[in-house]
Design a protein around this motif. Structure first.
Motif, PDB file in Angstrom:
ATOM      1  N   ALA A  51       4.402  -0.581   6.779  1.00 33.36           N
ATOM      2  CA  ALA A  51       3.038  -0.055   6.756  1.00 33.36           C
ATOM      3  C   ALA A  51       2.553   0.248   8.168  1.00 33.36           C
ATOM      4  O   ALA A  51       1.352   0.422   8.384  1.00 33.36           O
ATOM      5  CB  ALA A  51       2.097  -1.058   6.092  1.00 33.36           C
ATOM      6  N   GLN A  52       3.470   0.330   9.133  1.00 34.40           N
ATOM      7  CA  GLN A  52       3.094   0.541  10.528  1.00 34.40           C
ATOM      8  C   GLN A  52       2.317   1.841  10.719  1.00 34.40           C
ATOM      9  O   GLN A  52       1.361   1.899  11.493  1.00 34.40           O
ATOM     10  CB  GLN A  52       4.340   0.542  11.419  1.00 34.40           C
TER      11      GLN A  52
ATOM     12  N   ILE B  71       1.173   1.991   0.555  1.00 39.07           N
ATOM     13  CA  ILE B  71       0.661   2.805  -0.555  1.00 39.07           C
ATOM     14  C   ILE B  71      -0.776   2.427  -0.876  1.00 39.07           C
ATOM     15  O   ILE B  71      -1.642   3.283  -1.086  1.00 39.07           O
ATOM     16  CB  ILE B  71       1.560   2.641  -1.798  1.00 39.07           C
ATOM     17  N   ALA B  72      -1.056   1.109  -0.891  1.00 34.73           N
ATOM     18  CA  ALA B  72      -2.407   0.638  -1.200  1.00 34.73           C
ATOM     19  C   ALA B  72      -3.407   1.085  -0.139  1.00 34.73           C
ATOM     20  O   ALA B  72      -4.534   1.486  -0.457  1.00 34.73           O
ATOM     21  CB  ALA B  72      -2.400  -0.886  -1.319  1.00 34.73           C
ATOM     22  N   MET B  73      -3.008   1.038   1.128  1.00 34.58           N
ATOM     23  CA  MET B  73      -3.913   1.449   2.200  1.00 34.58           C
ATOM     24  C   MET B  73      -4.209   2.940   2.137  1.00 34.58           C
ATOM     25  O   MET B  73      -5.360   3.361   2.311  1.00 34.58           O
ATOM     26  CB  MET B  73      -3.311   1.067   3.558  1.00 34.58           C
TER      27      MET B  73
ATOM     28  N   MET C 272      -3.291   4.666  10.963  1.00 34.52           N
ATOM     29  CA  MET C 272      -4.261   5.479  10.232  1.00 34.52           C
ATOM     30  C   MET C 272      -5.580   4.746  10.022  1.00 34.52           C
ATOM     31  O   MET C 272      -6.665   5.311  10.248  1.00 34.52           O
ATOM     32  CB  MET C 272      -3.657   5.872   8.876  1.00 34.52           C
ATOM     33  N   LEU C 273      -5.533   3.481   9.620  1.00 36.33           N
ATOM     34  CA  LEU C 273      -6.761   2.756   9.288  1.00 36.33           C
ATOM     35  C   LEU C 273      -7.716   2.615  10.478  1.00 36.33           C
ATOM     36  O   LEU C 273      -8.929   2.846  10.327  1.00 36.33           O
ATOM     37  CB  LEU C 273      -6.410   1.384   8.707  1.00 36.33           C
ATOM     38  N   PRO C 274      -7.238   2.244  11.682  1.00 37.40           N
ATOM     39  CA  PRO C 274      -8.167   2.176  12.816  1.00 37.40           C
ATOM     40  C   PRO C 274      -8.865   3.494  13.125  1.00 37.40           C
ATOM     41  O   PRO C 274      -9.998   3.487  13.622  1.00 37.40           O
ATOM     42  CB  PRO C 274      -7.259   1.745  13.979  1.00 37.40           C
TER      43      PRO C 274
END
Length: 291
Positions: free
Chosen positions: A38-39, A104-106, A44-46
């Motif tokens: 998930a690296q 996938i969840a993120m 992407m999230l930040p």
């Protein structure tokens, strides 16, 4: 020749970002035997968190600092406690499956909870062009390359020249011996996860102005970062940077001189060639790990 040099500079700038993300792969592997698929989503999230802070009027640098704090808690501490710690005792495969599921969840969580649209992201660097020996380069490319290099070498210096960094390396080499020496192993492992979270924020700050904030930006980024880590050497932090630069430059040259259709395939091709002829990576070394 001028076009080639311009492609080389822009490819190195992109490759340096891949190297930052790849450094997270190598750090987690060396410290805890974790492979985090998930690296890319950790980058992407930040980007979306920074956009959220910016929407409340926070300047870009303040948004970045606040996002680093959030990332250390969520992508560092929570990820370690909720996923890595419980699953690693069962071997590597459960953590691989879990991080693929987390990715996938993120992606779907951001798409459903924030937006499926691409969002513009402010750049850290002004929109300026420079002429150097007849080669036109952008301030963004030069600044991205310079900042990424500083972060990679600063991380390397921290690991080699500080007491905490050497303790982290001791944990990576042999946790039992590190425990006997009085090193707080869980704390050192957490520091590694925290550093990975901060590096992911830095990569988001550098890559998102070009590729925009999209829920699916992490998937190709994470794949290329993984290839870069393998190409350079999965157990060598400097190899992560080298692998990233090779992937970034190869992509640019393939898109310009072969076809844009092959841009995403060239990383896989280089990856396969390195695996065939030097399985430990260009700067990697053969090691024995207790499993």
């Amino acid at each position: 020749m001028t076009d080639f040099l311009q492609l080389l500079v822009s490819g190195m700038a992109t490759g340096a970002i891949y190297g930052l993300a790849a450094l997270g792969f190598t750090l987690l592997w060396q410290a805890s035997g974790t492979i985090n698929f998930a690296q890319g989503e950790f980058v992407m999230l930040p980007a979306f968190v920074m956009l959220a802070f910016a929407s409340f009027g926070a300047p870009l640098l303040l948004s970045f600092l606040l996002t680093c704090i959030v990332a250390v808690v969520v992508l560092g501490w929570a990820f370690k406690r909720a996923i890595a710690d419980p699953l690693l005792k069962f071997g590597l495969m459960p953590i691989v499956v879990a991080t693929i599921g987390l990715a996938i969840a993120m992606r779907n969580g951001v798409r459903a909870g924030y937006s499926a649209e691409a969002h513009p992201f402010p750049s850290l660097f002004a929109d300026k062009l420079f002429q150097v020996a007849g080669v036109t380069v952008t301030l963004a490319d030069v600044g991205t390359l310079a900042l990424a290099l500083i972060l990679v070498f600063a991380t390397q210096s921290f690991l080699q020249k500080t007491v905490t960094g050497r303790a982290m390396q001791a944990v990576a080499q042999n946790t039992d011996s590190a425990t006997v020496l009085g090193i707080n192993v869980p704390r050192m492992v957490f520091y590694t996860f925290a550093i990975n979270a901060v590096l992911a924020c830095a990569a988001a700050l550098l890559v998102t102005p070009t590729y925009l904030a999209k829920f699916d930006i992490g998937e190709p980024l994470g794949t290329k970062a993984f290839f870069a880590a393998i190409i350079g050497g999965f157990n060598n932090s400097r190899g992560a940077l080298l692998g990233g630069l090779i992937v970034g430059v190869s992509e640019n040259l393939a898109a310009a001189y072969v076809s844009p259709l092959y841009k995403d395939a060239v990383a896989l091709l280089v990856f396969m060639l390195v695996i065939l002829f030097k399985p430990q990576g260009l700067l990697g070394r053969k090691v024995e790990r207790k499993v």
